[in-house]
Design a protein around this motif. Structure first.
Motif, PDB file in Angstrom:
ATOM      1  N   ILE A  41       0.842  -1.205   0.000  1.00 15.60           N
ATOM      2  CA  ILE A  41       0.000   0.000   0.000  1.00 15.60           C
ATOM      3  C   ILE A  41       0.876   1.253   0.000  1.00 15.60           C
ATOM      4  CG2 ILE A  41      -1.669   1.317   1.362  1.00 15.60           C
ATOM      5  CD1 ILE A  41      -2.810  -1.379   2.302  1.00 15.60           C
ATOM      6  N   ILE A  42       1.879   1.262   0.884  1.00 14.07           N
ATOM      7  CA  ILE A  42       2.732   2.457   0.942  1.00 14.07           C
ATOM      8  C   ILE A  42       3.470   2.634  -0.381  1.00 14.07           C
ATOM      9  CG2 ILE A  42       4.641   3.566   2.167  1.00 14.07           C
ATOM     10  CD1 ILE A  42       3.738   2.157   4.672  1.00 14.07           C
ATOM     11  N   VAL A  45       1.171   4.200  -2.733  1.00 16.51           N
ATOM     12  CA  VAL A  45       1.046   5.637  -2.469  1.00 16.51           C
ATOM     13  C   VAL A  45       2.259   6.365  -3.046  1.00 16.51           C
ATOM     14  CG1 VAL A  45       0.945   7.393  -0.666  1.00 16.51           C
ATOM     15  CG2 VAL A  45      -0.381   5.313  -0.428  1.00 16.51           C
ATOM     16  N   ALA A  46       3.419   5.696  -2.942  1.00 12.54           N
ATOM     17  CA  ALA A  46       4.658   6.326  -3.417  1.00 12.54           C
ATOM     18  C   ALA A  46       4.649   6.565  -4.919  1.00 12.54           C
ATOM     19  CB  ALA A  46       5.852   5.467  -3.035  1.00 12.54           C
ATOM     20  N   ILE A  48       2.664   8.220  -6.369  1.00 11.82           N
ATOM     21  CA  ILE A  48       2.371   9.645  -6.540  1.00 11.82           C
ATOM     22  C   ILE A  48       3.676  10.433  -6.589  1.00 11.82           C
ATOM     23  CG2 ILE A  48       1.233  11.646  -5.491  1.00 11.82           C
ATOM     24  CD1 ILE A  48      -0.781   9.671  -4.282  1.00 11.82           C
ATOM     25  N   LEU A  49       4.629  10.035  -5.708  1.00 11.92           N
ATOM     26  CA  LEU A  49       5.925  10.710  -5.728  1.00 11.92           C
ATOM     27  C   LEU A  49       6.654  10.436  -7.031  1.00 11.92           C
ATOM     28  CD1 LEU A  49       7.346   9.999  -2.161  1.00 11.92           C
ATOM     29  CD2 LEU A  49       6.338  12.107  -3.008  1.00 11.92           C
ATOM     30  N   ARG A  56       7.399  16.273 -13.374  1.00 12.34           N
ATOM     31  CA  ARG A  56       8.144  17.487 -13.081  1.00 12.34           C
ATOM     32  C   ARG A  56       9.447  17.531 -13.888  1.00 12.34           C
ATOM     33  NH1 ARG A  56       8.960  18.771  -6.897  1.00 12.34           N
ATOM     34  NH2 ARG A  56      10.686  17.346  -7.110  1.00 12.34           N
TER      35      ARG A  56
ATOM     36  N   LEU B 288       9.891   4.531  -4.060  1.00 15.07           N
ATOM     37  CA  LEU B 288      10.411   4.485  -2.698  1.00 15.07           C
ATOM     38  C   LEU B 288      11.933   4.458  -2.684  1.00 15.07           C
ATOM     39  CD1 LEU B 288       8.125   2.025  -0.744  1.00 15.07           C
ATOM     40  CD2 LEU B 288       8.469   4.442  -0.314  1.00 15.07           C
ATOM     41  N   THR B 291      13.080   7.929  -3.178  1.00 15.53           N
ATOM     42  CA  THR B 291      12.987   8.701  -1.947  1.00 15.53           C
ATOM     43  C   THR B 291      14.129   8.354  -0.991  1.00 15.53           C
ATOM     44  OG1 THR B 291      10.612   8.483  -2.250  1.00 15.53           O
ATOM     45  CG2 THR B 291      11.357   9.360  -0.158  1.00 15.53           C
ATOM     46  N   GLU B 295      17.365  10.742   0.353  1.00 14.72           N
ATOM     47  CA  GLU B 295      17.738  10.970   1.758  1.00 14.72           C
ATOM     48  C   GLU B 295      19.201  10.594   1.972  1.00 14.72           C
ATOM     49  OE1 GLU B 295      16.095  12.109   4.372  1.00 14.72           O
ATOM     50  OE2 GLU B 295      14.272  12.535   3.250  1.00 14.72           O
TER      51      GLU B 295
ATOM     52  N   GLY D 123       1.586   6.309   4.696  1.00 19.24           N
ATOM     53  CA  GLY D 123       1.571   6.752   3.307  1.00 19.24           C
ATOM     54  C   GLY D 123       1.467   8.265   3.229  1.00 19.24           C
ATOM     55  N   LEU D 126       4.634   9.874   4.144  1.00 22.90           N
ATOM     56  CA  LEU D 126       5.594   9.820   3.041  1.00 22.90           C
ATOM     57  C   LEU D 126       5.380  10.986   2.084  1.00 22.90           C
ATOM     58  CD1 LEU D 126       7.772   7.890   1.847  1.00 22.90           C
ATOM     59  CD2 LEU D 126       5.987   7.001   0.388  1.00 22.90           C
ATOM     60  N   LEU D 127       4.095  11.277   1.849  1.00 18.15           N
ATOM     61  CA  LEU D 127       3.790  12.354   0.897  1.00 18.15           C
ATOM     62  C   LEU D 127       4.153  13.732   1.446  1.00 18.15           C
ATOM     63  CD1 LEU D 127       0.429  11.173  -0.661  1.00 18.15           C
ATOM     64  CD2 LEU D 127       2.740  10.965  -1.538  1.00 18.15           C
ATOM     65  N   ARG D 129       6.835  14.792   2.086  1.00 13.58           N
ATOM     66  CA  ARG D 129       8.063  15.297   1.441  1.00 13.58           C
ATOM     67  C   ARG D 129       7.746  16.458   0.521  1.00 13.58           C
ATOM     68  NH1 ARG D 129      12.165  12.211   1.308  1.00 13.58           N
ATOM     69  NH2 ARG D 129      13.035  13.530  -0.307  1.00 13.58           N
ATOM     70  N   LEU D 130       6.526  16.364  -0.044  1.00 19.27           N
ATOM     71  CA  LEU D 130       6.155  17.387  -1.009  1.00 19.27           C
ATOM     72  C   LEU D 130       5.904  18.724  -0.323  1.00 19.27           C
ATOM     73  CD1 LEU D 130       3.770  15.195  -3.178  1.00 19.27           C
ATOM     74  CD2 LEU D 130       6.118  15.848  -3.683  1.00 19.27           C
ATOM     75  N   SER D 138       8.671  12.107   6.546  1.00 19.29           N
ATOM     76  CA  SER D 138       8.627  11.030   5.562  1.00 19.29           C
ATOM     77  C   SER D 138       9.640   9.942   5.928  1.00 19.29           C
ATOM     78  CB  SER D 138       8.917  11.571   4.173  1.00 19.29           C
ATOM     79  OG  SER D 138      10.276  11.905   4.060  1.00 19.29           O
TER      80      SER D 138
END
Lengths: 226, 456, 300, 265
Positions: A41-42, A45-46, A48-49, A56, B288, B291, B295, D123, D126-127, D129-130, D138
């Protein structure tokens, strides 16, 4: 504080999941599966990043008119259109609520069938060429190790064709242990397997140690290792 | 050469970190507690365990008593319908399946002597279940000839169940006595996994011991790993040539330890890059990982004292699709021509596509992966390859923290335990097979059981 | 430098695009000409063939299709051959998939083989598509004891109760054989570990060539037979041709693996050729360099 | 000059294709969606193949299209197969049934459904970060993920790969089974014994190569050198064996071009 809480989260979650392996009682019995799902799930969600970063990055290339910027338009358009038809299930024969997004006939399926699939399969097929060029370059008898690598690869390669059988089919039965099919079988079943087994045992130990370091907070490069 | 790389300049010193990990004590307590739980009849085990064990004993006793009486009754009742010529199983027992999450009862029986396995006169068994010894009994499953056990997974916790097993032959049936009552309940400790626990405790114990040992000033010897020496050289070369360095962290997500090890190595490379002031590019296949890598690299630049050189946009996400990612990385390679390519993490079929493309642009390539199927390709196409376990050892080695080397030592002890067990086990097994001497055969069996992890 | 040495040096550092061209041509040309070579079946392939031959009519075969379009070229001929053999023997087939796209592969085999070549067979009586279930080896672990807990409908949404051939199926032990086709995880290994071994059911299967070495050690105790890659599929087709002469008529349909083996063999041989070429040039150059070094030493 | 030659070849190929299409030998791309799709897929296949020659605009187009489409593809799959059933479906089943999948309403609610607030909260963290501030939160999400990974993998690899592989190695190497034991024939097989012994020695030697805390010198050094050879055999065999599968994939693509697109066979 900024460091302690993440370390605590990692430590507690990791420890609980290790211990849960030995506890069949609910809720621990399904905790390991639950956390795998939580991860999925996470990770979803990621997206989106990831997707946001993709837009971008290519967006800035387009707006700054960097070299090759028209290709970035292709990426952005491909991304947005596929996202749109996928999230809306556009063209799905059974409607939005009806059936899975991959049902054949929908636009999303078309994107899969006519773009995604041929592109992935062709990229994959490029490997056929690369194994050829890699074997041409790398399989040379430079030293003892390279010679072993070369010989074994050569025997197995030949053994996978009818030529392998033909080459040694004249050998009498008493010398069957010299025939290429026999050698290939023994290389694969005995030696290749022994090597892989040793590698796997080593890897397992490496993973146990690395996991432990993560759980007790020694390995925390994601928080900055300094 | 010193075995542990000196800390790069500008790194915060050790005092800022907590000297001892606060998690060690609770971890040790939990593990210790669990070890106690495995001891038979231990008082310190969780209360649930003691209760069920006692309950289980009672069950068997009452079940045994009921068996004869109810069995006769059942035989009489069933005798009206089907001719009783088939031999019933002489003994039947039903009890809560041990070491499970509940909702499961195990029925075991002794097969009648007429059961000679598949192809014999006995066709199989029908298992029936009821909520009282008088019935009614419902058909819940079947077992093949020769079977002695059936797991009923469709029961509720806390209710008493009664079972009977019916022998099936071509023309007749034979009904056993009644087994039960059995009450399903979840247990707190899975005693079937005692051997996993021992191995786990040993490995973790040695790892922790060596980590603590080094913290206390011990100095381990660690041999050279060829790929590691190459990393600095490769970074230096890219700097000289003024071309970027490409780092590929594999195509798996952060739920793979190989990716974690890859990111740890990335942290080291990023520090070196920051010192040399060269350019590092990290395309990722997972958001992930992007990300985490951001970091990590940011912290590494900070630690190297050059936070201003950190460029977030050079660590970017391409796509989750394996071959889409390869297409993107390949494109980058042929256009930007990085001088050095690192591949550290989990790789699949793309390994060779990447390595061959990297080779065609003349880059120095250092790979490291624990995917056995891809190692041949990296070995063939890269300049240096960290093979399997070396990837994890490298991540500890390069971290620059002496105590991480303790884990390498821990790994070695693990290998020693494994090799010793194999040597002793194989020897005992072989002698047992040659002599057929019963005590030795049993020892050999025990050794194999110790290393078995299949769920009982 | 002699002309010979120039050629050798050029060959030694041959532009890899020449290698690509040769391999590409080898594959395209031999595909066009439909080259085939004789195949001698290996014991592991024969074991599967004989197992299916030995099953009485009406035996139940579970066919998990755990692969996707990526490995379709390697595995689809195998799937077709298995299904044809089962049809010929009158076995009852249950298709399932642990890979999301595995269900598309099942669809494919039903469209290609069952509806076209065996129109008499009836869905729900002779074969059923139980569809995809998420959960990897967890699915296997559940259906080992209770199949209907997970499978309440078939792939098309009809209730299992209404499918005649599902009667009497309570769990995996109800099947006489598991015939898996697998391209990775979850796949054959999981079927062996979670179904075959604990349930004591014969497991056989096919996998990609890459996976095969890692599965060998399960044979013969836990794995009845193993087919690795397109070569094994070709061997199986050869066995079918021997046993069922009617398959000899339509090469395009019944000999896909055999015809795919042609290009493979030629491509293999061209790779072998390049390896030999590379080593010859390498040895010549090495000797030459050693000589040069010696002569330089003498001059000094 | 070179360019004209290439353009000429391209023109001839296009002409042949157009003729074949006009004569009905090939699918007409403007006739049906499937025809168009097949043409597009075939051209995409060729575009990617062109990378073997060099990087060129056609490959760049294919690459960028593939990246965009596949990124969205997995994002959509993540949404429909993970977020909807496993997050929304667990937390708000009736709403999810109404909005997305009606079938979910029939299933009973998971008794531990509230646990699914964990991934939701993390979750969202985590977001963060934006957001300009609070980006450090995050890291909590990353911490959860790393803890999960470590906890799950530690046990999985310990049991399946460490213990499992050692267990699999524990076999008799005698080549003989005493007749009193099950399966015992009392016949000695030298061949069996030979390969069993080789296998055990090979495993031990390869394992000794991975020893890090002991210098590879003397007898130990020789033994670990045998280990390197075993590894080289493993890699050579793996490479040789895999070639076949890789070529099968190329054959698959060539058949797609020749059969499905060009209809020449």
């Amino acid at each position: 504080m900024k460091r302690t809480i993440p370390l605590l989260i990692t430590g507690v979650v990791g420890t609980v999941l290790v211990v849960a392996y030995f506890i069949p009682h609910p809720p621990f019995d399904s905790l390991r599966e639950d956390f795998s799902i939580f991860f999925d799930i996470i990770a979803s969600v990621a997206f989106i990043l990831g997707g946001g970063n993709l837009i971008r990055m290519h967006g800035s290339r387009i707006s700054r008119k960097e070299s090759n910027w028209p290709y970035s338009v292709v990426t952005v358009l491909g991304f947005l259109l596929t996202l749109f038809v996928g999230l809306t299930k556009l063209g799905n024969p059974n409607g939005f609520l009806g059936s899975s997004v991959t049902t054949s006939g929908s636009y999303f399926y078309a994107a899969y069938e006519y773009i995604f699939r041929p592109a992935a399969a062709t990229m994959f097929a490029l490997l056929a060429f690369y194994v050829a060029s890699a074997s041409f370059r790398a399989f040379r008898a430079k030293n003892a190790e390279a010679t072993i690598l070369l010989l074994v690869a050569f025997i197995v390669l030949i053994g996978r064709t009818f030529v392998g059988e033909l080459l040694t089919s004249w050998l009498p039965d008493s010398l069957h242990f010299l025939t290429i099919p026999y050698l290939v079988e023994k290389i694969m079943v005995v030696l290749n397997f022994a090597g892989n087994r040793a590698i796997m045992i080593g890897i397992a130990l490496g993973i146990v140690s690395t996991s432990l370091k993560v759980i007790i907070g020694i390995d925390r490069s994601y928080l900055g290792s300094g | 050469m010193s075995l542990v790389r000196p800390a790069p300049r500008g790194r915060p010193d050790h005092q800022t970190r907590p000297p001892r990990n606060p998690l060690l004590l609770p971890l040790a307590l939990i593990l210790g507690g669990m070890l106690m739980g495995f001891l038979p009849g231990s008082v310190t085990s969780a209360s649930g365990q003691v209760e069920t064990e006692a309950g289980g004993q009672v069950e068997t006793e009452t079940g045994g008593q009921v068996e004869t009486e109810a069995g006769r009754r059942a035989e009489g009742a069933a005798g009206d319908a089907v001719p009783q010529t088939a031999p019933p199983p002489p003994e039947i027992e039903a009890r809560d399946t041990p070491s499970d999450r509940g909702e499961n009862i195990t029925v075991t029986w002794t097969p009648p002597p007429e059961d000679t396995g598949v192809g014999g006169p006995v066709f199989g068994y029908r298992i029936e279940r009821g909520l009282s010894p008088e019935g009614p009994f419902e058909h819940i499953g079947q077992a093949s000839p020769g079977a002695t056990r059936y797991d009923d997974t469709n029961v509720a916790d806390g209710l008493p169940y009664y079972y009977r097993v019916i022998t099936l032959t071509a023309s007749a049936e034979g009904t056993s006595g009644i087994g039960g009552p059995a009450i399903a309940a979840p247990q707190w400790i899975n005693t079937n996994q005692w051997n996993v626990f021992i191995v786990l405790a040993l490995l973790l114990g040695f790892n922790l011991y060596f980590i603590e040992h080094i913290k206390a000033g011990g100095k381990p010897f660690i041999r050279k790993i060829a790929g590691l020496e190459a990393i600095n050289e490769a970074v230096g070369r890219a700097t000289e040539m003024g071309r970027p360095i490409l780092f590929v962290p594999g195509i798996q997500d952060m739920n793979d330890i190989q990716t974690v090890a890859g990111v740890t190595i990335l942290s080291y490379i990023a520090r070196t890059v920051a010192e040399y002031d060269s350019r590092l590019v990290v395309p990722t296949s997972r958001a992930l990982v992007m990300t985490t890598a951001r970091e990590t690299v940011k912290e590494a630049f900070l630690a190297a004292g050059r936070p201003e050189s950190y460029d977030e946009s050079s660590i970017y996400y391409i796509t989750d699709e394996q071959f889409g990612y390869v297409a993107g990385v390949n494109g980058y390679m042929v256009r930007e021509k990085p001088a050095t390519c690192f591949y550290m993490g989990a790789f699949f079929a793309e390994s060779l596509i990447l390595a061959e493309t990297g080779n065609s642009i003349g880059a120095i390539q250092v790979a490291g992966t624990a995917m056995p199927a891809q190692l041949p390709f990296f070995v063939a196409a890269c300049d240096y390859t960290l093979i399997g376990e070396e990837l994890f050892a490298a991540s500890a080695y390069l971290s620059g923290e002496p105590k991480q080397l303790g884990s390498i030592k821990g790994q070695d002890v693990g290998k020693f335990i494994g090799m010793l067990s194999v040597a002793v086990g194989v020897l005992v097994l072989s002698i047992a097979m040659i002599t057929g001497w019963d005590p030795l055969v049993r020892v050999a069996e025990w050794i194999r059981i110790f290393w078995s992890t299949e769920l009982a | 430098m002699s002309r010979f040495m120039t050629i050798v040096e050029k060959l030694d550092t041959l532009d890899k695009r020449w290698v690509f061209l040769v391999v590409g041509l080898a594959v395209v040309v031999s595909t066009i000409f439909r080259l085939t070579f004789p195949e001698r079946p290996t014991p592991m392939v024969c074991a599967i063939y004989e197992k299916i031959e030995s099953l009485p009519e009406g035996s139940r075969v579970l066919l998990p299709f755990d692969y996707d379009p990526g490995s379709e070229p390697e595995l689809q001929p195998m799937a077709d051959a298995f299904v044809r053999h089962c049809c010929e023997k009158g076995l009852v087939m249950y298709f399932i998939a642990l890979w999301p796209l595995g269900q598309n592969m099942v669809d494919g085999v039903i469209r290609r083989v069952l509806t076209v070549e065996y129109p008499d067979l009836e869905y729900g009586v002779d074969y059923v598509d139980m569809g995809y279930k998420a959960g990897n080896e967890g699915v296997i672990a559940v259906i080992l004891t209770d199949l209907k807990k997970l499978y309440t409908t078939d792939a098309h949404g009809s209730s299992i109760q209404r499918i005649p051939m599902m009667e009497g199926i309570s769990n995996i032990r109800s099947f006489d054989l598991i015939l898996n086709i697998s391209a990775g995880y979850p796949g054959l290994k999981e079927w062996i570990q979670y179904a075959g071994t604990p349930g004591n059911i014969p497991v056989a299967g096919g996998c990609t060539a890459v996976q095969a070495p890692l599965l060998y050690p399960y044979h013969p105790e836990q794995l009845l037979g193993l087919m690795g890659g397109i070569k094994a599929a070709a061997e199986y087709e050869a066995l079918l041709l021997q046993g069922y002469p009617k398959f000899r008529n339509d090469k395009n349909r019944f000999q896909t693996a055999l015809t795919r083996m042609g290009p493979q063999t030629i491509a293999h041989l061209s790779i072998v050729f390049f390896i030999i070429l590379g080593n010859i040039t390498f040895q010549i150059l090495r000797r030459r360099r050693a000589q040069e070094r010696q002569s330089q030493q003498r001059q000094e | 000059m070179k360019r004209i030659m290439w353009l000429g070849i391209l023109a001839i190929i296009l002409l042949v294709l157009a003729l074949r299409t006009a004569q009905g030998h090939m699918l007409n791309p403007f006739d049906s969606f499937h025809g168009f799709g097949t043409w597009f897929a075939a051209l995409l296949t060729l575009a990617i193949m062109s990378f073997l020659y060099n990087d060129n605009p056609v490959y760049r187009f294919a690459e960028h299209l593939f990246v965009g489409v596949s990124a969205a593809y997995w994002m959509v799959m993540g949404f429909w197969s993970t977020l909807v059933p496993n997050l929304f479906g667990k937390l708000w089943p009736s709403l999810t049934a109404k909005l997305f999948i009606p079938g979910i309403a029939d299933q009973p609610r998971d008794p531990l459904w509230f646990l699914y607030f964990i991934p939701l909260v993390f979750g969202i963290l985590l977001l963060l970060r934006l957001a300009p501030k609070g980006g450090y939160l995050s890291r909590w999400a990353l911490a959860l993920i790393l803890g999960t990974t470590a906890g799950l993998r530690l046990i999985a690899f310990l049991t399946a790969d460490f213990m499992g592989q050692i267990r699999a190695t524990l076999n008799s190497v005698a080549g003989y089974v005493h007749p009193s034991l099950p399966g015992g024939t009392g016949v000695f097989s030298f061949e069996q014994m030979f390969w069993d012994v080789v296998s055990v020695i090979a495993i031990m030697a390869a394992l000794s190569y991975f020893y890090f805390s002991k210098e590879h010198k003397g007898n130990f050094g020789r033994f670990s050198r045998v280990g390197i050879w075993v590894l080289m055999i493993t890699f050579g065999a793996g490479f040789g064996y895999t070639v076949m599968g890789r070529i099968a994939l190329l054959v698959g693509r060539v058949e797609f071009l020749l059969v499905d697109w060009l209809h020449v066979l």
